[in-house]
Design an enzyme around this catalytic site. Structure first.
Site, PDB file in Angstrom:
ATOM      1  N   ASP A 254     -12.691  18.526 -10.879  1.00 47.59           N
ATOM      2  CA  ASP A 254     -11.866  17.376 -11.257  1.00 47.59           C
ATOM      3  C   ASP A 254     -12.667  16.267 -11.931  1.00 47.59           C
ATOM      4  OD1 ASP A 254      -9.791  18.761 -10.002  1.00 47.59           O
ATOM      5  OD2 ASP A 254     -10.276  17.842  -8.074  1.00 47.59           O
ATOM      6  N   GLU A 255     -13.721  16.644 -12.623  1.00 43.18           N
ATOM      7  CA  GLU A 255     -14.557  15.651 -13.310  1.00 43.18           C
ATOM      8  C   GLU A 255     -13.910  15.202 -14.614  1.00 43.18           C
ATOM      9  OE1 GLU A 255     -15.612  18.715 -12.557  1.00 43.18           O
ATOM     10  OE2 GLU A 255     -17.210  18.539 -11.056  1.00 43.18           O
TER      11      GLU A 255
ATOM     12  N   LYS B  57     -12.895  17.819 -16.975  1.00 47.08           N
ATOM     13  CA  LYS B  57     -13.303  18.852 -17.947  1.00 47.08           C
ATOM     14  C   LYS B  57     -12.221  19.065 -19.001  1.00 47.08           C
ATOM     15  CE  LYS B  57     -14.017  21.668 -14.491  1.00 47.08           C
ATOM     16  NZ  LYS B  57     -14.036  20.709 -13.380  1.00 47.08           N
TER      17      LYS B  57
ATOM     18  N   ASN C 276      -6.551  28.147  -8.764  1.00 44.61           N
ATOM     19  CA  ASN C 276      -6.888  27.022  -7.871  1.00 44.61           C
ATOM     20  C   ASN C 276      -7.272  25.802  -8.695  1.00 44.61           C
ATOM     21  OD1 ASN C 276      -9.201  28.321  -8.780  1.00 44.61           O
ATOM     22  ND2 ASN C 276     -10.297  28.189  -6.844  1.00 44.61           N
TER      23      ASN C 276
ATOM     24  N   HIS D  46      -6.261  21.369 -14.567  1.00 36.98           N
ATOM     25  CA  HIS D  46      -6.833  20.467 -15.561  1.00 36.98           C
ATOM     26  C   HIS D  46      -5.721  19.575 -16.093  1.00 36.98           C
ATOM     27  CE1 HIS D  46     -10.590  22.668 -16.143  1.00 36.98           C
ATOM     28  NE2 HIS D  46      -9.929  23.772 -16.367  1.00 36.98           N
TER      29      HIS D  46
ATOM     30  N   THR E 216     -15.787  27.299  -2.917  1.00 39.93           N
ATOM     31  CA  THR E 216     -14.779  28.227  -3.420  1.00 39.93           C
ATOM     32  C   THR E 216     -15.319  29.665  -3.324  1.00 39.93           C
ATOM     33  OG1 THR E 216     -13.191  28.628  -5.212  1.00 39.93           O
ATOM     34  CG2 THR E 216     -15.421  27.985  -5.871  1.00 39.93           C
TER      35      THR E 216
ATOM     36  N   THR F 138      -2.672  20.630  -5.650  1.00 38.58           N
ATOM     37  CA  THR F 138      -2.168  20.509  -4.281  1.00 38.58           C
ATOM     38  C   THR F 138      -1.518  19.155  -4.005  1.00 38.58           C
ATOM     39  OG1 THR F 138      -4.342  19.717  -3.591  1.00 38.58           O
ATOM     40  CG2 THR F 138      -3.914  22.067  -3.362  1.00 38.58           C
TER      41      THR F 138
ATOM     42  N   ARG G  73      -4.733  13.852  -1.664  1.00 34.75           N
ATOM     43  CA  ARG G  73      -5.506  12.700  -2.089  1.00 34.75           C
ATOM     44  C   ARG G  73      -6.979  13.097  -2.172  1.00 34.75           C
ATOM     45  NH1 ARG G  73      -4.635   6.553  -0.068  1.00 34.75           N
ATOM     46  NH2 ARG G  73      -6.485   5.701  -1.067  1.00 34.75           N
TER      47      ARG G  73
HETATM   48  P1  GTP Z   1     -10.744  21.214 -12.412  1.00 36.02           P
HETATM   49  O1  GTP Z   1     -10.997  22.399 -13.269  1.00 36.02           O
HETATM   50  O2  GTP Z   1      -9.577  21.407 -11.498  1.00 36.02           O
HETATM   51  O3  GTP Z   1     -11.950  20.838 -11.648  1.00 36.02           O
HETATM   52  O4  GTP Z   1     -10.213  19.906 -13.283  1.00 36.02           O
HETATM   53  P2  GTP Z   1     -10.695  18.883 -14.396  1.00 36.02           P
HETATM   54  O5  GTP Z   1     -12.183  18.726 -14.383  1.00 36.02           O
HETATM   55  O6  GTP Z   1     -10.111  19.258 -15.706  1.00 36.02           O
HETATM   56  O7  GTP Z   1     -10.118  17.473 -13.947  1.00 36.02           O
HETATM   57  P3  GTP Z   1      -8.637  17.027 -13.528  1.00 36.02           P
HETATM   58  O8  GTP Z   1      -7.803  17.027 -14.757  1.00 36.02           O
HETATM   59  O9  GTP Z   1      -8.141  17.776 -12.371  1.00 36.02           O
HETATM   60  O10 GTP Z   1      -8.908  15.525 -13.015  1.00 36.02           O
HETATM   61  C1  GTP Z   1      -9.453  14.527 -13.791  1.00 36.02           C
HETATM   62  C2  GTP Z   1      -8.488  13.321 -13.818  1.00 36.02           C
HETATM   63  O11 GTP Z   1      -9.138  12.210 -14.404  1.00 36.02           O
HETATM   64  C3  GTP Z   1      -7.265  13.588 -14.667  1.00 36.02           C
HETATM   65  O12 GTP Z   1      -6.166  12.918 -14.103  1.00 36.02           O
HETATM   66  C4  GTP Z   1      -7.644  12.960 -16.026  1.00 36.02           C
HETATM   67  O13 GTP Z   1      -6.519  12.562 -16.773  1.00 36.02           O
HETATM   68  C5  GTP Z   1      -8.453  11.775 -15.587  1.00 36.02           C
HETATM   69  N1  GTP Z   1      -9.519  11.340 -16.499  1.00 36.02           N
HETATM   70  C6  GTP Z   1     -10.330  12.090 -17.307  1.00 36.02           C
HETATM   71  N2  GTP Z   1     -11.229  11.299 -17.925  1.00 36.02           N
HETATM   72  C7  GTP Z   1     -11.000  10.030 -17.504  1.00 36.02           C
HETATM   73  C8  GTP Z   1     -11.607   8.767 -17.775  1.00 36.02           C
HETATM   74  O14 GTP Z   1     -12.581   8.635 -18.525  1.00 36.02           O
HETATM   75  N3  GTP Z   1     -11.079   7.670 -17.150  1.00 36.02           N
HETATM   76  C9  GTP Z   1     -10.027   7.751 -16.299  1.00 36.02           C
HETATM   77  N4  GTP Z   1      -9.582   6.634 -15.745  1.00 36.02           N
HETATM   78  N5  GTP Z   1      -9.440   8.935 -15.996  1.00 36.02           N
HETATM   79  C10 GTP Z   1      -9.914  10.050 -16.593  1.00 36.02           C
HETATM   80  P1  IMP Z   2     -10.135  27.706  -2.827  1.00 36.31           P
HETATM   81  O1  IMP Z   2     -10.915  27.842  -4.102  1.00 36.31           O
HETATM   82  O2  IMP Z   2      -8.667  27.508  -3.040  1.00 36.31           O
HETATM   83  O3  IMP Z   2     -10.460  28.794  -1.841  1.00 36.31           O
HETATM   84  O4  IMP Z   2     -10.622  26.350  -2.117  1.00 36.31           O
HETATM   85  C1  IMP Z   2     -11.921  26.197  -1.600  1.00 36.31           C
HETATM   86  C2  IMP Z   2     -12.411  24.750  -1.795  1.00 36.31           C
HETATM   87  O5  IMP Z   2     -12.601  24.502  -3.179  1.00 36.31           O
HETATM   88  C3  IMP Z   2     -11.425  23.685  -1.299  1.00 36.31           C
HETATM   89  O6  IMP Z   2     -12.178  22.582  -0.819  1.00 36.31           O
HETATM   90  C4  IMP Z   2     -10.689  23.268  -2.574  1.00 36.31           C
HETATM   91  O7  IMP Z   2     -10.186  21.970  -2.484  1.00 36.31           O
HETATM   92  C5  IMP Z   2     -11.813  23.373  -3.594  1.00 36.31           C
HETATM   93  N1  IMP Z   2     -11.349  23.633  -4.979  1.00 36.31           N
HETATM   94  C6  IMP Z   2     -11.021  24.844  -5.525  1.00 36.31           C
HETATM   95  N2  IMP Z   2     -10.679  24.691  -6.816  1.00 36.31           N
HETATM   96  C7  IMP Z   2     -10.807  23.381  -7.113  1.00 36.31           C
HETATM   97  C8  IMP Z   2     -10.620  22.606  -8.321  1.00 36.31           C
HETATM   98  O8  IMP Z   2     -10.275  23.094  -9.388  1.00 36.31           O
HETATM   99  N3  IMP Z   2     -10.853  21.265  -8.222  1.00 36.31           N
HETATM  100  C9  IMP Z   2     -11.270  20.698  -7.065  1.00 36.31           C
HETATM  101  N4  IMP Z   2     -11.456  21.369  -5.918  1.00 36.31           N
HETATM  102  C10 IMP Z   2     -11.234  22.704  -5.947  1.00 36.31           C
HETATM  103 MG    MG Z   3      -8.707  19.601 -11.408  1.00 36.86          MG
END
Ligand code: GTP
Ligand code: IMP
Ligand code: MG
Length: 337
Positions: A13-14, A16, A40, A43, A191, A251, A254
């Site tokens: 959730d960085e 990406k 799981n 994005h 994971t 999910t 929070r």
């Molecule tokens: P995973 O593959 O699940 O780890 O996800 P991800 O890395 O793509 O990130 P995800 O979209 O789940 O969560 C990032 C959140 O931060 C999203 O709600 C984005 O819209 C938000 N976001 C991304 N960049 C920024 C930023 O520079 N500032 C702010 N305020 N929010 C951001």
């Molecule tokens: P699983 O991958 O569903 O088995 O979950 C194992 C752990 O990884 C749990 O703590 C999840 O919250 C975490 N997790 C899995 N996928 C993601 C993701 O895309 N973003 C953030 N956490 C994740």
């Molecule tokens: Mg995410």
């Protein structure tokens, strides 16, 4: 020839999705191909005032010219895949490797009813752990066995390596984050697979010699969903005072919030072989930076923080995200590389 891998540096959730979409619009890949565990992941990409979420398709889908592929290492839930293909009208460009293992209802049930996975680890309940277990036991179904998936099957390594050899740009997108790696993360609170850049390349069938750039994405305030160690975690109250509240895409849970962890960032950059760092959420560090698109307009506080990130990771920060929307970004790649 050129291939870039984008991976998460902390607990997922960085941002990406946002970074990948930016790189895609700027560098126009022929193919965007996903590695990682499976559905799981969630994005989020905000684009032209709309918010999109994907769990199976590459998050670079907002760039319409690229083919969207899913590597053989990724677990596929056919229902989620087919739904996203329909919703995003991606029938002509979305494909998956015929060897992707399939998540079935029984995997989801096993995940959700397991006290260990769902209770202790705090899994996402998407069936990924049990499906990967079946894959290791060699009892999992593969995509080639599923009737509804037939029109979408391809040989991903062949497609991707051919494109690279023809001089096209390929973007390989990782999911989850480094500290969730089965090998290098906070085991057992991780994971069901490695999540480092090498794993992403393996997932899509590209050898390490063909990867030119590894972009590791960090957020100014790391987050974690689910249980497990989080050395720099702050209290909910502190997070609220800083105005940071986040919820998981998959999910709805929070997210736990923490302060920058330089030690983890350094280790993560090392194992990932980072050549660039992308930093998201600089607006969360300093509201004045919200939406800024030029380095010179960043505040002193933000610039100092970015310098610290470079010191910690020993890698240049080339992309700085200043808000959730696609155009809210500072791209320094021309200057720094
Ligand atoms: P995973 O593959 O699940 O780890 O996800 P991800 O890395 O793509 O990130 P995800 O979209 O789940 O969560 C990032 C959140 O931060 C999203 O709600 C984005 O819209 C938000 N976001 C991304 N960049 C920024 C930023 O520079 N500032 C702010 N305020 N929010 C951001
Ligand atoms: P699983 O991958 O569903 O088995 O979950 C194992 C752990 O990884 C749990 O703590 C999840 O919250 C975490 N997790 C899995 N996928 C993601 C993701 O895309 N973003 C953030 N956490 C994740
Ligand atoms: Mg995410």
């Amino acid at each position: 020839m050129s291939a870039t891998v984008v991976v998460g540096g902390f607990w997922g959730d960085e941002g990406k999705g946002k970074i990948i979409s930016h790189i895609a619009h700027a560098d126009k890949p022929k193919i965007i191909v996903r590695g990682g565990v499976g559905p799981n992941a969630g994005h989020t990409v905000e684009f032209e005032g709309k918010k999109y979420g994907v769990r199976m398709l590459p998050s670079g889908f907002v760039y319409r010219e690229a083919r969207l592929l899913i590597g053989a290492g990724v677990l596929v839930n056919p229902e989620v895949f087919l739904n996203e293909v329909r919703t995003l009208k991606a029938e002509n460009r979305a494909r998956l490797d015929f060897r992707c293992a399939i998540i079935e209802e029984r995997h989801i049930d096993a995940d959700r009813s397991s006290e260990h996975l769902s209770g202790k680890i705090g899994s996402t309940g998407t069936g990924c752990g049990p499906a990967n277990a079946d894959r290791v036991m060699r009892t999992a179904k593969l995509a080639r066995d599923v009737v509804e998936l037939q029109p979408f099957l391809t040989d991903v390594p062949l497609d991707v390596n051919t494109a690279i050899d023809e001089g096209e740009f390929v973007l390989i997108e990782g999911t989850q984050g480094f500290a969730l790696s089965l090998y290098y993360g906070t085991y057992p609170y991780v994971t069901s697979k490695d999540t480092s850049a090498s794993q992403m390349a393996a997932d899509v069938g590209v050898g390490p010699t063909k990867i030119d750039e590894v972009v590791v994405v960090f957020k100014t305030f790391p987050t974690r969903v689910g249980a497990g160690p989080f050395p720099t975690e702050m209290s909910q109250e502190e997070a609220e005072n800083l105005g940071i509240i986040e919820y998981g895409t998959v999910t709805g849970r929070r997210r736990r919030i923490g302060y920058w962890d330089g030690e983890l960032a350094r280790y993560s950059a090392m194992v990932n072989g980072a050549t660039q760092v992308a930093l998201t959420g600089i607006d969360k560090l300093d509201r004045e930076c919200y939406g800024v698109r030029e380095w010179s307009r960043l505040t002193k506080k933000a610039k100092e923080f970015i310098e610290r990130v470079e010191d910690d990771t020993n890698v240049p920060v080339t992309l700085i995200s200043t808000g959730p929307s696609l155009e809210q970004i500072i791209d320094l790649r021309d200057e720094k590389l």
